[in-house]
Write a protein that holds these residues in place. Structure first.
Motif, PDB file in Angstrom:
ATOM      1  N   CYS A  21       0.793  -1.279   0.217  1.00  0.00           N
ATOM      2  CA  CYS A  21       0.538  -0.183  -0.273  1.00  0.00           C
ATOM      3  C   CYS A  21       0.893   1.558  -0.428  1.00  0.00           C
ATOM      4  N   TYR A  22       1.849   1.512   0.453  1.00  0.00           N
ATOM      5  CA  TYR A  22       2.997   2.739   1.157  1.00  0.00           C
ATOM      6  C   TYR A  22       3.532   2.374   0.027  1.00  0.00           C
ATOM      7  N   SER A  23       3.993   1.979  -0.700  1.00  0.00           N
ATOM      8  CA  SER A  23       4.899   1.680  -1.600  1.00  0.00           C
ATOM      9  C   SER A  23       4.562   2.401  -2.904  1.00  0.00           C
ATOM     10  N   HIS A  24       3.010   3.368  -2.676  1.00  0.00           N
ATOM     11  CA  HIS A  24       3.229   4.286  -4.251  1.00  0.00           C
ATOM     12  C   HIS A  24       3.005   5.444  -3.003  1.00  0.00           C
ATOM     13  N   GLY A  25       3.236   6.875  -4.044  1.00  0.00           N
ATOM     14  CA  GLY A  25       2.108   7.454  -3.076  1.00  0.00           C
ATOM     15  C   GLY A  25       2.891   8.481  -2.245  1.00  0.00           C
ATOM     16  N   PRO A  26       2.608   9.163  -2.111  1.00  0.00           N
ATOM     17  CA  PRO A  26       2.934  10.614  -1.012  1.00  0.00           C
ATOM     18  C   PRO A  26       3.504   9.299   0.786  1.00  0.00           C
ATOM     19  N   ALA A  27       2.464   8.048   0.910  1.00  0.00           N
ATOM     20  CA  ALA A  27       3.310   7.743   2.439  1.00  0.00           C
ATOM     21  C   ALA A  27       5.064   7.405   2.110  1.00  0.00           C
ATOM     22  N   GLU A  28       5.844   7.663   0.662  1.00  0.00           N
ATOM     23  CA  GLU A  28       7.163   6.630   0.324  1.00  0.00           C
ATOM     24  C   GLU A  28       7.599   8.301   1.434  1.00  0.00           C
ATOM     25  N   SER A  29       6.987   9.908   1.579  1.00  0.00           N
ATOM     26  CA  SER A  29       8.127  10.679   1.944  1.00  0.00           C
ATOM     27  C   SER A  29       7.428  10.963   3.286  1.00  0.00           C
ATOM     28  N   ASP A  30       6.593  10.312   3.643  1.00  0.00           N
ATOM     29  CA  ASP A  30       6.348  10.598   4.609  1.00  0.00           C
ATOM     30  C   ASP A  30       6.259   9.280   6.430  1.00  0.00           C
ATOM     31  N   GLY A  31       7.113   8.511   5.827  1.00  0.00           N
ATOM     32  CA  GLY A  31       7.864   7.943   6.540  1.00  0.00           C
ATOM     33  C   GLY A  31       7.137   6.689   7.163  1.00  0.00           C
ATOM     34  N   ARG A  32       5.455   6.342   6.394  1.00  0.00           N
ATOM     35  CA  ARG A  32       4.647   5.453   6.615  1.00  0.00           C
ATOM     36  C   ARG A  32       5.399   4.072   6.232  1.00  0.00           C
ATOM     37  N   LEU A  33       6.423   3.975   5.101  1.00  0.00           N
ATOM     38  CA  LEU A  33       6.117   3.278   4.248  1.00  0.00           C
ATOM     39  C   LEU A  33       7.785   2.815   5.067  1.00  0.00           C
ATOM     40  N   ALA A  34       8.607   3.145   5.148  1.00  0.00           N
ATOM     41  CA  ALA A  34       9.970   3.014   5.721  1.00  0.00           C
ATOM     42  C   ALA A  34       9.514   2.409   7.612  1.00  0.00           C
ATOM     43  N   ARG A  35       8.573   2.544   8.071  1.00  0.00           N
ATOM     44  CA  ARG A  35       7.945   2.052   8.993  1.00  0.00           C
ATOM     45  C   ARG A  35       7.692   0.730   9.322  1.00  0.00           C
ATOM     46  N   ALA A  36       6.291   0.553   7.672  1.00  0.00           N
ATOM     47  CA  ALA A  36       6.214  -0.495   6.990  1.00  0.00           C
ATOM     48  C   ALA A  36       7.106  -1.823   6.637  1.00  0.00           C
ATOM     49  N   ARG A  37       8.250  -1.057   6.235  1.00  0.00           N
ATOM     50  CA  ARG A  37       9.032  -1.804   5.821  1.00  0.00           C
ATOM     51  C   ARG A  37       9.942  -2.413   6.714  1.00  0.00           C
ATOM     52  N   ALA A  38      10.328  -1.691   7.827  1.00  0.00           N
ATOM     53  CA  ALA A  38      10.462  -2.297   8.978  1.00  0.00           C
ATOM     54  C   ALA A  38      10.057  -2.795  10.333  1.00  0.00           C
ATOM     55  N   GLY A  39       8.265  -2.550  10.074  1.00  0.00           N
ATOM     56  CA  GLY A  39       8.013  -4.168  10.979  1.00  0.00           C
ATOM     57  C   GLY A  39       8.138  -5.454  10.507  1.00  0.00           C
ATOM     58  N   ARG A  40       7.731  -5.636   8.766  1.00  0.00           N
ATOM     59  CA  ARG A  40       7.867  -6.497   8.162  1.00  0.00           C
ATOM     60  C   ARG A  40       8.942  -7.119   8.160  1.00  0.00           C
ATOM     61  N   ARG A  41       9.626  -6.112   8.330  1.00  0.00           N
ATOM     62  CA  ARG A  41      11.452  -7.069   8.958  1.00  0.00           C
ATOM     63  C   ARG A  41      11.459  -7.572   9.833  1.00  0.00           C
ATOM     64  N   ARG A  42      10.757  -6.768  11.058  1.00  0.00           N
ATOM     65  CA  ARG A  42      10.732  -7.359  12.208  1.00  0.00           C
ATOM     66  C   ARG A  42      10.493  -8.462  13.120  1.00  0.00           C
ATOM     67  N   THR A  43       8.565  -8.732  12.164  1.00  0.00           N
ATOM     68  CA  THR A  43       7.666  -9.931  12.148  1.00  0.00           C
ATOM     69  C   THR A  43       8.981 -11.453  11.502  1.00  0.00           C
ATOM     70  N   LEU A  44       9.479 -10.893   9.802  1.00  0.00           N
ATOM     71  CA  LEU A  44      10.089 -12.366   9.946  1.00  0.00           C
ATOM     72  C   LEU A  44      11.077 -12.877  10.217  1.00  0.00           C
ATOM     73  N   ALA A  45      11.601 -11.932  11.030  1.00  0.00           N
ATOM     74  CA  ALA A  45      13.017 -12.634  11.934  1.00  0.00           C
ATOM     75  C   ALA A  45      12.894 -12.834  13.355  1.00  0.00           C
ATOM     76  N   VAL A  46      11.425 -12.126  13.550  1.00  0.00           N
ATOM     77  CA  VAL A  46      10.326 -13.238  14.607  1.00  0.00           C
ATOM     78  C   VAL A  46      10.355 -14.537  14.482  1.00  0.00           C
ATOM     79  N   ALA A  47      10.173 -14.650  13.064  1.00  0.00           N
ATOM     80  CA  ALA A  47       9.288 -16.104  12.554  1.00  0.00           C
ATOM     81  C   ALA A  47       9.641 -17.138  11.844  1.00  0.00           C
ATOM     82  N   SER A  48      11.389 -16.165  11.941  1.00  0.00           N
ATOM     83  CA  SER A  48      12.278 -17.240  11.838  1.00  0.00           C
ATOM     84  C   SER A  48      13.570 -18.407  13.246  1.00  0.00           C
ATOM     85  N   LEU A  49      13.238 -17.487  14.522  1.00  0.00           N
ATOM     86  CA  LEU A  49      13.361 -17.877  15.385  1.00  0.00           C
ATOM     87  C   LEU A  49      12.809 -19.544  15.463  1.00  0.00           C
TER      88      LEU A  49
END
Length: 195
Positions: free
Chosen positions: A167-195
Protein backbone atom coordinates in the motif's frame (compact mmCIF):
# COMPACT_ATOMS: atom_id res chain seq x y z
CA UNK A 1 -33.22 -32.64 14.72
CA UNK A 2 -33.81 -34.68 11.58
CA UNK A 3 -33.26 -38.01 13.34
CA UNK A 4 -35.86 -37.20 16.00
CA UNK A 5 -37.97 -34.43 14.47
CA UNK A 6 -38.87 -31.78 17.02
CA UNK A 7 -38.86 -28.05 17.36
CA UNK A 8 -35.82 -26.39 18.98
CA UNK A 9 -36.32 -26.29 22.76
CA UNK A 10 -34.69 -22.91 23.39
CA UNK A 11 -33.00 -19.93 21.76
CA UNK A 12 -29.61 -21.66 21.67
CA UNK A 13 -31.01 -24.65 19.78
CA UNK A 14 -32.97 -22.38 17.44
CA UNK A 15 -29.84 -20.36 16.59
CA UNK A 16 -27.74 -23.50 16.16
CA UNK A 17 -30.27 -25.11 13.83
CA UNK A 18 -30.87 -21.93 11.82
CA UNK A 19 -27.15 -21.32 11.36
CA UNK A 20 -26.37 -24.91 10.35
CA UNK A 21 -29.18 -24.95 7.81
CA UNK A 22 -28.33 -21.49 6.46
CA UNK A 23 -24.69 -22.48 6.08
CA UNK A 24 -25.78 -25.55 4.14
CA UNK A 25 -27.94 -23.34 1.91
CA UNK A 26 -31.11 -25.12 2.92
CA UNK A 27 -34.20 -23.03 2.21
CA UNK A 28 -35.81 -24.76 5.21
CA UNK A 29 -33.64 -22.49 7.38
CA UNK A 30 -35.89 -19.51 6.57
CA UNK A 31 -38.72 -20.30 9.04
CA UNK A 32 -36.17 -20.85 11.83
CA UNK A 33 -34.45 -17.58 10.98
CA UNK A 34 -37.82 -15.81 11.14
CA UNK A 35 -38.51 -17.28 14.59
CA UNK A 36 -35.06 -16.12 15.71
CA UNK A 37 -35.77 -12.62 14.38
CA UNK A 38 -38.31 -12.03 17.18
CA UNK A 39 -35.56 -12.47 19.79
CA UNK A 40 -32.28 -11.65 18.01
CA UNK A 41 -32.94 -9.54 14.89
CA UNK A 42 -29.24 -8.84 14.30
CA UNK A 43 -28.31 -12.53 14.33
CA UNK A 44 -31.34 -13.36 12.18
CA UNK A 45 -30.27 -10.80 9.57
CA UNK A 46 -26.73 -12.25 9.56
CA UNK A 47 -28.07 -15.79 9.07
CA UNK A 48 -30.47 -14.62 6.40
CA UNK A 49 -27.49 -13.12 4.56
CA UNK A 50 -25.63 -16.40 4.77
CA UNK A 51 -28.62 -18.33 3.46
CA UNK A 52 -29.02 -15.93 0.52
CA UNK A 53 -25.29 -16.13 -0.22
CA UNK A 54 -25.29 -19.94 -0.19
CA UNK A 55 -28.30 -19.91 -2.53
CA UNK A 56 -26.50 -17.54 -4.94
CA UNK A 57 -28.75 -14.54 -4.26
CA UNK A 58 -25.96 -11.98 -3.93
CA UNK A 59 -28.05 -8.78 -3.89
CA UNK A 60 -30.35 -10.20 -1.20
CA UNK A 61 -27.31 -11.37 0.77
CA UNK A 62 -25.87 -7.88 0.51
CA UNK A 63 -29.06 -6.26 1.79
CA UNK A 64 -29.34 -8.72 4.68
CA UNK A 65 -25.70 -8.40 5.79
CA UNK A 66 -26.02 -4.63 5.55
CA UNK A 67 -29.03 -4.83 7.89
CA UNK A 68 -27.11 -7.09 10.30
CA UNK A 69 -23.98 -4.94 10.43
CA UNK A 70 -25.94 -1.69 10.82
CA UNK A 71 -27.88 -3.21 13.71
CA UNK A 72 -24.62 -4.41 15.26
CA UNK A 73 -23.57 -0.80 15.69
CA UNK A 74 -26.23 -0.42 18.41
CA UNK A 75 -26.94 -4.00 19.54
CA UNK A 76 -24.17 -5.48 21.75
CA UNK A 77 -25.95 -8.77 22.43
CA UNK A 78 -25.40 -10.96 19.35
CA UNK A 79 -22.95 -13.80 19.84
CA UNK A 80 -19.47 -12.51 18.86
CA UNK A 81 -18.59 -15.82 17.18
CA UNK A 82 -21.68 -15.68 14.99
CA UNK A 83 -21.01 -12.04 14.13
CA UNK A 84 -17.39 -12.86 13.35
CA UNK A 85 -18.73 -15.32 10.80
CA UNK A 86 -21.06 -12.56 9.55
CA UNK A 87 -17.97 -10.52 8.70
CA UNK A 88 -16.80 -13.42 6.52
CA UNK A 89 -20.22 -13.29 4.84
CA UNK A 90 -19.66 -9.59 4.08
CA UNK A 91 -16.25 -10.40 2.54
CA UNK A 92 -17.79 -13.22 0.49
CA UNK A 93 -20.60 -10.92 -0.71
CA UNK A 94 -18.00 -8.33 -1.79
CA UNK A 95 -15.98 -10.98 -3.63
CA UNK A 96 -18.97 -12.50 -5.41
CA UNK A 97 -20.36 -9.05 -6.26
CA UNK A 98 -17.02 -7.93 -7.74
CA UNK A 99 -16.73 -11.17 -9.72
CA UNK A 100 -20.25 -10.60 -11.04
CA UNK A 101 -19.49 -7.03 -12.10
CA UNK A 102 -21.39 -5.34 -9.26
CA UNK A 103 -18.66 -2.99 -8.04
CA UNK A 104 -21.21 -0.82 -6.22
CA UNK A 105 -22.31 -3.69 -3.97
CA UNK A 106 -18.70 -4.65 -3.25
CA UNK A 107 -17.94 -1.05 -2.31
CA UNK A 108 -21.02 -0.98 -0.05
CA UNK A 109 -19.52 -3.88 1.89
CA UNK A 110 -16.32 -1.85 2.31
CA UNK A 111 -18.29 1.16 3.56
CA UNK A 112 -20.16 -1.03 6.08
CA UNK A 113 -16.92 -2.29 7.58
CA UNK A 114 -15.32 1.13 8.01
CA UNK A 115 -17.14 1.98 11.24
CA UNK A 116 -16.57 0.02 14.47
CA UNK A 117 -19.43 -1.91 16.04
CA UNK A 118 -20.87 -1.17 19.45
CA UNK A 119 -18.23 -1.43 22.22
CA UNK A 120 -15.76 -2.42 19.47
CA UNK A 121 -16.95 -6.03 19.45
CA UNK A 122 -15.05 -8.25 16.95
CA UNK A 123 -12.92 -5.22 16.08
CA UNK A 124 -9.81 -7.11 15.01
CA UNK A 125 -11.89 -9.30 12.72
CA UNK A 126 -13.59 -6.18 11.32
CA UNK A 127 -10.24 -4.54 10.54
CA UNK A 128 -8.98 -7.68 8.79
CA UNK A 129 -12.22 -7.91 6.77
CA UNK A 130 -11.98 -4.21 5.89
CA UNK A 131 -8.48 -4.69 4.47
CA UNK A 132 -9.57 -7.79 2.56
CA UNK A 133 -12.56 -6.00 1.04
CA UNK A 134 -10.35 -3.02 0.15
CA UNK A 135 -8.22 -5.48 -1.85
CA UNK A 136 -11.35 -6.78 -3.60
CA UNK A 137 -12.68 -3.31 -4.43
CA UNK A 138 -9.80 -0.98 -5.26
CA UNK A 139 -6.69 -1.60 -3.17
CA UNK A 140 -4.52 1.31 -4.39
CA UNK A 141 -7.30 3.81 -3.64
CA UNK A 142 -8.63 2.31 -0.38
CA UNK A 143 -5.66 0.64 1.31
CA UNK A 144 -4.34 3.64 3.28
CA UNK A 145 -7.80 4.32 4.67
CA UNK A 146 -8.28 0.62 5.49
CA UNK A 147 -4.99 0.59 7.41
CA UNK A 148 -5.39 4.00 9.11
CA UNK A 149 -7.22 2.72 12.19
CA UNK A 150 -4.40 0.27 12.89
CA UNK A 151 -1.52 2.71 12.48
CA UNK A 152 1.11 2.98 13.78
CA UNK A 153 0.83 -0.43 15.50
CA UNK A 154 -0.74 -2.71 12.91
CA UNK A 155 -1.53 -6.35 13.58
CA UNK A 156 1.57 -8.49 13.33
CA UNK A 157 0.16 -10.87 10.79
CA UNK A 158 2.13 -11.49 7.65
CA UNK A 159 -0.72 -10.69 5.19
CA UNK A 160 -1.40 -7.37 6.95
CA UNK A 161 2.27 -6.45 6.99
CA UNK A 162 2.66 -7.38 3.31
CA UNK A 163 -0.44 -5.37 2.38
CA UNK A 164 0.90 -2.42 4.37
CA UNK A 165 4.21 -2.40 2.47
CA UNK A 166 2.43 -2.77 -0.87
CA UNK A 167 0.00 0.00 0.00
CA UNK A 168 2.63 2.50 1.05
CA UNK A 169 4.94 1.74 -1.86
CA UNK A 170 3.02 4.28 -3.93
CA UNK A 171 2.27 7.95 -3.47
CA UNK A 172 2.88 10.27 -0.50
CA UNK A 173 3.50 7.47 2.02
CA UNK A 174 7.04 7.20 0.65
CA UNK A 175 7.89 10.72 1.80
CA UNK A 176 6.05 10.77 5.14
CA UNK A 177 7.77 7.75 6.68
CA UNK A 178 4.91 5.24 6.51
CA UNK A 179 6.69 3.12 3.93
CA UNK A 180 9.88 2.97 6.02
CA UNK A 181 7.86 1.98 9.13
CA UNK A 182 5.97 -0.64 7.10
CA UNK A 183 9.18 -2.18 5.78
CA UNK A 184 10.78 -2.17 9.25
CA UNK A 185 7.70 -3.81 10.78
CA UNK A 186 7.68 -6.51 8.15
CA UNK A 187 11.42 -7.12 8.65
CA UNK A 188 11.01 -7.46 12.45
CA UNK A 189 8.11 -9.88 12.05
CA UNK A 190 9.98 -12.06 9.59
CA UNK A 191 13.04 -12.06 11.88
CA UNK A 192 10.94 -13.17 14.88
CA UNK A 193 9.12 -15.77 12.76
CA UNK A 194 12.43 -17.31 11.71
CA UNK A 195 13.56 -17.89 15.32
Amino acid sequence: FRAAPREPADLFELTLLAEAMADAGEEAAAPHIEKLRAFEPTEAAALSARLHLRRGRIKEAGAAIEDALRRYRQDPWPTPALMGRALRTAVDVARRAAQGGDAALALRMYQLLREPFVVRVVNEERLLALLEVARICDFPRLCAEALAEQEPHVMWQRPVLEDRVECYSHGPAESDGRLARARAGRRRTLAVASL
